[in-house]
Design a protein around this motif. Structure first.
Motif, PDB file in Angstrom:
ATOM      1  N   PHE A  31       2.991  -7.701  -0.847  1.00  0.00           N
ATOM      2  CA  PHE A  31       3.636  -7.429   0.631  1.00  0.00           C
ATOM      3  C   PHE A  31       5.123  -6.830   0.252  1.00  0.00           C
ATOM      4  O   PHE A  31       5.354  -6.130   0.699  1.00  0.00           O
ATOM      5  CB  PHE A  31       3.062  -8.703   1.507  1.00  0.00           C
ATOM      6  CG  PHE A  31       3.944  -7.665   3.137  1.00  0.00           C
ATOM      7  CD1 PHE A  31       2.765  -7.406   3.385  1.00  0.00           C
ATOM      8  CD2 PHE A  31       4.484  -7.607   3.544  1.00  0.00           C
ATOM      9  CE1 PHE A  31       3.576  -6.653   4.868  1.00  0.00           C
ATOM     10  CE2 PHE A  31       4.856  -7.296   5.022  1.00  0.00           C
ATOM     11  CZ  PHE A  31       4.380  -6.172   5.445  1.00  0.00           C
ATOM     12  N   PRO A  32       6.068  -7.911  -0.395  1.00  0.00           N
ATOM     13  CA  PRO A  32       7.253  -7.513  -0.784  1.00  0.00           C
ATOM     14  C   PRO A  32       7.337  -6.391  -1.107  1.00  0.00           C
ATOM     15  O   PRO A  32       8.675  -5.757  -1.459  1.00  0.00           O
ATOM     16  CB  PRO A  32       8.274  -8.775  -0.523  1.00  0.00           C
ATOM     17  CG  PRO A  32       6.962  -9.915  -0.864  1.00  0.00           C
ATOM     18  CD  PRO A  32       5.603  -9.723  -0.759  1.00  0.00           C
ATOM     19  N   SER A  33       6.207  -6.289  -2.543  1.00  0.00           N
ATOM     20  CA  SER A  33       6.498  -4.754  -3.141  1.00  0.00           C
ATOM     21  C   SER A  33       6.408  -3.385  -2.555  1.00  0.00           C
ATOM     22  O   SER A  33       6.854  -2.681  -2.966  1.00  0.00           O
ATOM     23  CB  SER A  33       5.824  -5.123  -4.571  1.00  0.00           C
ATOM     24  OG  SER A  33       4.829  -5.190  -3.900  1.00  0.00           O
ATOM     25  N   HIS A  34       6.060  -3.448  -1.535  1.00  0.00           N
ATOM     26  CA  HIS A  34       5.879  -2.335  -0.837  1.00  0.00           C
ATOM     27  C   HIS A  34       6.597  -1.582   0.230  1.00  0.00           C
ATOM     28  O   HIS A  34       7.695  -2.293   0.202  1.00  0.00           O
ATOM     29  CB  HIS A  34       4.081  -2.733   1.056  1.00  0.00           C
ATOM     30  CG  HIS A  34       2.821  -3.035  -0.358  1.00  0.00           C
ATOM     31  ND1 HIS A  34       2.328  -2.336  -0.986  1.00  0.00           N
ATOM     32  CD2 HIS A  34       2.461  -3.907   0.436  1.00  0.00           C
ATOM     33  CE1 HIS A  34       1.208  -2.644  -1.748  1.00  0.00           C
ATOM     34  NE2 HIS A  34       1.115  -3.949  -1.434  1.00  0.00           N
ATOM     35  N   ASP A  35       7.127  -0.219   0.366  1.00  0.00           N
ATOM     36  CA  ASP A  35       7.651   0.550   1.528  1.00  0.00           C
ATOM     37  C   ASP A  35       7.734  -0.134   2.902  1.00  0.00           C
ATOM     38  O   ASP A  35       6.702  -0.174   3.030  1.00  0.00           O
ATOM     39  CB  ASP A  35       8.058   1.543   0.973  1.00  0.00           C
ATOM     40  CG  ASP A  35       7.197   2.259   1.017  1.00  0.00           C
ATOM     41  OD1 ASP A  35       5.985   1.698   1.690  1.00  0.00           O
ATOM     42  OD2 ASP A  35       5.807   3.637   0.006  1.00  0.00           O
ATOM     43  N   LYS A  36       8.729   0.543   2.924  1.00  0.00           N
ATOM     44  CA  LYS A  36       8.499  -0.312   4.581  1.00  0.00           C
ATOM     45  C   LYS A  36       7.308   0.432   5.178  1.00  0.00           C
ATOM     46  O   LYS A  36       6.780   0.243   6.235  1.00  0.00           O
ATOM     47  CB  LYS A  36      10.486   0.424   4.805  1.00  0.00           C
ATOM     48  CG  LYS A  36      10.322   0.137   6.171  1.00  0.00           C
ATOM     49  CD  LYS A  36      11.176   1.031   7.068  1.00  0.00           C
ATOM     50  CE  LYS A  36      11.898   0.311   8.373  1.00  0.00           C
ATOM     51  NZ  LYS A  36      13.198   0.560   8.701  1.00  0.00           N
ATOM     52  N   GLU A  37       7.242   1.921   4.850  1.00  0.00           N
ATOM     53  CA  GLU A  37       5.564   2.491   5.805  1.00  0.00           C
ATOM     54  C   GLU A  37       4.568   1.657   5.192  1.00  0.00           C
ATOM     55  O   GLU A  37       3.765   1.573   6.150  1.00  0.00           O
ATOM     56  CB  GLU A  37       5.964   4.248   4.388  1.00  0.00           C
ATOM     57  CG  GLU A  37       5.023   5.167   5.415  1.00  0.00           C
ATOM     58  CD  GLU A  37       5.159   6.115   4.943  1.00  0.00           C
ATOM     59  OE1 GLU A  37       3.636   6.929   5.274  1.00  0.00           O
ATOM     60  OE2 GLU A  37       6.237   6.196   4.979  1.00  0.00           O
TER      61      GLU A  37
END
Length: 85
Positions: A1-7
């Protein structure tokens, strides 16, 4: 989850909320097997969804699934300990 972009994070948050709410709908209609199914699906998307964990604990308590309840309570307590829940 932390590696995903804001969108992507927002998309995953919406999906996990949708699945949890679907579980709530089943729970409110006394369909515990489907409620459990959707709470677990919500946790597959976002394993630290504390609402889904709490709801799952209630279902496990009502279905006398002691092992499931205890395992889920341990996860929730860990999230509380590290300040996520």
């Amino acid at each position: 989850f932390p590696s995903h972009d804001k969108e992507k994070k927002m998309e995953l948050a919406a999906l996990t909320d949708y699945l949890n709410n679907k579980g709530v709908d089943y729970y409110e209609n006394d369909d515990l097997p489907n409620a459990i199914y959707y709470y677990k699906k919500a946790l597959e998307v976002y394993p630290i969804n504390d609402d889904a964990l709490k709801n799952l604990i209630v279902c496990y308590r009502e279905t006398s699934n002691q092992l499931g309840r205890i395992q889920t309570e341990i996860k929730l307590e860990y999230l509380k300990k590290i300040g996520i829940s």
